[in-house]
Write an enzyme that holds these catalytic residues in place. Structure first.
Site, PDB file in Angstrom:
ATOM      1  CB  CYS A  26      -0.974  -0.041   1.172  1.00  0.00           C
ATOM      2  SG  CYS A  26      -2.404   1.039   0.952  1.00  0.00           S
ATOM      3  CG  HIS A  54      -3.731  -3.749   3.505  1.00  0.00           C
ATOM      4  ND1 HIS A  54      -2.542  -3.327   4.056  1.00  0.00           N
ATOM      5  CD2 HIS A  54      -4.339  -2.634   3.007  1.00  0.00           C
ATOM      6  CE1 HIS A  54      -2.431  -2.014   3.903  1.00  0.00           C
ATOM      7  NE2 HIS A  54      -3.501  -1.574   3.269  1.00  0.00           N
TER       8      HIS A  54
END
Length: 494
Positions: A329, A436
């Protein structure tokens, strides 16, 4: 409700153990924390954010995580500012000094709505509530959403947890209870002493004294248990040291000032073949086998911190020398060429420029938009092995290839916007993803590690027979076994 004499007293793990304990006895526990402050988040099946600790408690209870279990989530952004999440959706940002004035009423409504939805659902069970910090911060108590106000609203039986490891456990307990109003004291039905080291017989006189002074039974003394789940507070990260004498691979992780979702790395901590090492800005990177740059709540500010301390240059030099790098991310965004913030989501409002230079290790450009992407995903991955992966997205920024002249770069997924990797001729790689939870996919994680082992001249390892979910269940059972062994469960569940 599990209350604590302070932050970090052990409320989260004790509430988690109670959930599993009740489940073993045939009851259905329902975890609930009215307000949590954490950058370690989970996304439920409806694409809504909640604290990872409440997701963990829901798994302990045998339930699917849902944002109603954590109606108010505050995600610190730095500079005394937090993103405010109500029932899983971002509703704004707030300075700490203005939070109670601006958000108290709407926060309380979100908590009541979350409770109502849970209680009207098909789940028929007992609420296991977790407080936050200390319940008797006198300057904040009148605006405390998630401790005694909620306990009184539900007429909840409360357990007070005190951490003896910190010292001053008698003052913690007596002081906390002394600061409660009479109607609040009546709710405290038991006390738990947490993180005791040594022979418990040495504390028997202490138990007698506490019970005499408070009139409240001590339900038990929990020994010091090795942290088996990710700490909720990033301040605890450096205390989570791991020394594996049999480790063959060293993974270095950048401890970003505003690190988020460090639970992404949790599968590595139980792998005896891996040594984990945290690196703070300003420290020497060294020469690990692979470097992971995790998520960040403020990517641009954390990148500036890496630049100012010289760690960015260390990372670039490490890449030039054939180092392996993977970003998740915000970590992926930092590896790109530019980060543009036209809506000032992350930049200082007064800045004239909205373009920031990344490390230029991947030919991608990130633009921070106004819409937050939160969803669970199942995607087909192409590197280092072709298979389906599960994970979740949680980000404002969107990244695109600037150009595709670099023939070495490939899309990690069929959905090309989720990540990229460059694998060089020397078999080193630089890559990253928005997904994630990617390392919770056991086969993919093992193949990823084997890529690193191959470059180092080590044999490939087989996939563990025990997958990540099985490990989590085993650890939850170990936690609950220790809890049941040391706590008077009969009094607790009455």
């Amino acid at each position: 409700m599990v209350l604590g004499t302070s932050s970090g007293a052990g409320k989260t793990l004790i509430a988690t153990a109670i959930c599993r304990c009740l489940r073993r006895k045939g009851e259905q526990p329902i975890p609930f924390k009215g307000q949590n402050m954490s950058n370690n988040a989970w996304v439920d099946t409806q694409g809504r954010e909640m604290a990872y600790s409440q997701a963990l408690q829901s798994w302990s209870a045998g339930l699917e995580p849902s944002a109603e279990m954590n109606p108010v989530l505050l995600k610190p952004k730095g500079d005394c500012t937090s993103e405010v999440i109500h029932l899983g959706k971002s509703v704004g940002t707030s300075k700490a000094i203005n939070y109670y004035e601006d958000w108290f009423d709407s926060g309380w409504e979100a908590i009541k709505k979350g409770l109502a939805i849970l209680l009207k659902s098909k789940i028929d069970g007992r609420l296991i509530l977790e407080g936050a910090g200390s319940p008797v911060e006198v300057n904040l108590q009148h605006k405390d959403l998630t401790n005694l106000k909620l306990a009184k609203f539900l007429n909840a039986n409360c357990i007070l947890v005190a951490d003896i490891e910190r010292g001053g456990v008698f003052a913690q307990i007596i002081g906390t209870i002394a600061l409660m109003k009479p109607d609040e004291k009546k709710l405290i039905k038991g006390i738990i002493i947490n993180r005791f080291r040594g022979d418990k017989a040495l504390f028997e006189s202490g138990v007698t004294w506490i019970e005499k002074e408070t009139g409240i039974p001590v339900l038990g003394i929990l020994p010091w248990l090795k942290e088996i789940f990710p700490p909720e507070d990033s301040l605890d990260l450096l205390e989570r040291k791991q020394v594996n004498k049999s480790a063959e691979i060293e993974i270095a992780i950048i401890k970003l000032p505003r690190i988020s979702n460090f639970s992404d790395l949790d599968p590595f901590f139980s792998d005896s073949s891996i040594q984990m090492r945290w690196i703070e800005p300003g420290q020497d990177l060294g020469n690990p086998d692979v470097l992971i740059i995790p998520g960040s709540k403020q990517t641009i500010k954390d990148l500036e911190s890496l630049n100012k301390t010289g760690l960015s240059n260390q990372i670039k030099n490490y890449a030039k020398k054939g180092g392996n790098i993977f970003g998740i991310c915000g970590g992926l965004q930092m590896l790109g060429k530019t980060l543009e913030d036209p809506h000032k989501q992350e930049s200082i409002k007064e800045q004239n420029t909205f373009s920031n230079m990344g490390m230029n290790l991947l030919p991608i450009k990130t633009t921070f938009g106004e819409i937050k992407h939160t969803s669970q995903r199942e995607e087909k991955v192409s590197w280092p092995v072709s298979q389906s992966l599960k994970g979740f997205e949680m980000h404002y920024g969107e990244s695109d290839l600037i150009n595709n002249t670099d023939s070495e770069i490939i899309s990690l997924f069929k959905n090309s916007s989720l990540g990229w990797v460059i694998e060089k001729k020397d078999k080193s790689f630089v890559g990253g993803t928005y997904l994630h939870g990617i390392f919770e996919n056991d086969e993919w994680r093992r193949q990823w590690i084997n890529k690193i082992r191959q470059k180092k001249g080590l044999n490939h390892l087989k996939i563990d027979k025990e997958n990540n979910n099985d490990k989590r269940e085993r650890l939850l059972d170990l936690l609950t076994d220790a809890f049941e062994k040391n706590i008077n469960i009969d009094i607790l569940i009455k």
